[in-house]
Design an enzyme around this catalytic site. Sequence first.
Site, PDB file in Angstrom:
ATOM      1  N   GLY A  89       2.956  24.224  -4.529  1.00 25.36           N
ATOM      2  CA  GLY A  89       3.432  25.662  -4.608  1.00 25.36           C
ATOM      3  C   GLY A  89       4.675  25.709  -5.680  1.00 25.36           C
ATOM      4  O   GLY A  89       4.951  26.580  -5.996  1.00 25.36           O
ATOM      5  N   ASP A  90       5.321  24.468  -5.888  1.00 26.57           N
ATOM      6  CA  ASP A  90       6.494  24.774  -6.874  1.00 26.57           C
ATOM      7  C   ASP A  90       6.331  23.321  -7.618  1.00 26.57           C
ATOM      8  O   ASP A  90       5.196  22.929  -8.223  1.00 26.57           O
ATOM      9  CB  ASP A  90       7.746  24.592  -5.681  1.00 26.57           C
ATOM     10  CG  ASP A  90       8.799  25.244  -6.603  1.00 26.57           C
ATOM     11  OD1 ASP A  90       8.991  25.340  -7.885  1.00 26.57           O
ATOM     12  OD2 ASP A  90       9.936  25.745  -6.049  1.00 26.57           O
ATOM     13  N   ASP A  91       7.298  22.731  -7.843  1.00 24.60           N
ATOM     14  CA  ASP A  91       7.584  21.774  -8.923  1.00 24.60           C
ATOM     15  C   ASP A  91       6.960  20.425  -8.426  1.00 24.60           C
ATOM     16  O   ASP A  91       6.664  20.123  -7.378  1.00 24.60           O
ATOM     17  CB  ASP A  91       9.230  21.071  -9.328  1.00 24.60           C
ATOM     18  CG  ASP A  91       9.923  22.399  -9.864  1.00 24.60           C
ATOM     19  OD1 ASP A  91       9.116  23.301 -10.186  1.00 24.60           O
ATOM     20  OD2 ASP A  91      10.912  22.417  -9.660  1.00 24.60           O
TER      21      ASP A  91
END
Length: 322
Positions: free
Chosen positions: A248-250
Site C-alpha cells: 500500500g505504500d513505498d
Amino acid sequence: MENRALGLLILLPFLLNFFGTLAAEETCSGTVPMRRRPETISITEFGGVGDGRRLNTRAFRNAVYRIQHLRKRGGTMLYVPPGVWLTGNFNLTSHMTLYLARGAVIKATKDTWSWPLMDPLPSYGRGRELPGGRYASLIHGNGLRDVIITGDKGVIDGQGEVWWNMWRQRSLRYTRPHLLEFMHSSDILISNVVFKNSPFWNIHPVYCNNVVVRYVAIVAPHDSPNTDGVDPDSSSNVCIEDTFISTGDDLVAIKSRHHRPQADRLHPVFRILHRKRSFGRNPEHLRPEHEHLQHRHRHPHQNQSRQRRIHKERQDIRRQHA
Ligand SMILES: *[C@@H]1O[C@H](CO)[C@@H](O)[C@H](O)[C@H]1NC(C)=O
Ligand SMILES: *[C@@H]1O[C@H](CO)[C@@H](O)[C@H](O)[C@H]1NC(C)=O
C-alpha cells in the site's frame, strides 16, 4: 528534513545507477552466505500446534531460548512445518535459521491489547506515528549476528487489517508494529519467504550492516496504510534482489532520519543496492525475468499528488510486465 539526510537521498539515485552500470554483474550473492546448520529443531518439540487457533508465542520463545542458551557450534535451524502457526511477538537470536516449510504460515495474533511495547528508536526519539513507545515487531532481533530467515515460500502473515482499521479510526495508542525488524544486527539473510499484510512496514533493518533480501515476495492490499516493503534505515550494505513487492505504500524506502530537531544520532545510510530482476504478478513468480533497477524514496509529506503519482507508476509497471 535534515540537510545531510536530504543530501544522501538526492545522491542515492546516482549511486544506484553508478553501481548498476559499474557492476552490472554484481549480485547480493556472497554478501551473506546461505549456511547449513548442523542442528535442526522443530517448533513442535516446544509444544507448537499449527492448527491456526492455538497461540504459539511460548513455543517460539522457548525454541529461540533453547538455541540461544545451547549455543550449538555453527548454529541451529528452527523448522516450522506446514500448518498455520498463530503467534504473538517473539525475538530471534544469533546463529539461527528460521525455516518455513512450504505451506507453513506464521500468523500474527489479532490481540492488539497484549502486544508488547518497546522504547522508541534513538534516532527517532518517539514512535514513527505517535509519541511515546512503539509496538514491537512480530519477529524482532536486536544485537544479532548471522541470522537467516528462509524456507520454501512459507508465509509470515501480519493480519494487519485490525491495525489498519485502528489507524483509520484514529484509535491507535502507539506506533504500529513492523512484521520484521532487526536493530544493531549484521549478516542477515532473508530469502524465499512471503511477507503478507504487515500492520506497518514489512522489513525494517535499522542500525544494521550486511543485510540481504532476495527471492522474497511482499504483499499487502494497495489501500493498506504505510505497508512499506523494505525500509533500510541508518544501515549499510543492504542488498535487495529479485524481490516482488506490491504493497500500500513505498516498495523500498531508504531512511536516515529522526524527528528530533537536535538529535545527536544521525546514522548515514550507504551502499544500498537494490537490484530488481523480476516483477511477477503474484508471489509464485519469483523467477528472474527483467533487469529492472528501481528505487523509490519516501517524500516526507504524504499528499494526494504523491499518491496519484505512485498509483500511476504502479499501473505503468504492471502494464509493462503484464
Ligand atoms: C525482545 O528483545 C527486546 C530487546 O530488543 C526486549 O526488550 C524484549 O524483552 C525481548 N522480548 C522477549 C520476549 O524476550
Ligand atoms: C506533494 O508531493 C509532491 C511530490 O510528489 C511535491 O512535489 C509537492 O511539493 C507536495 N506538495 C505538498 C503541498 O507537500
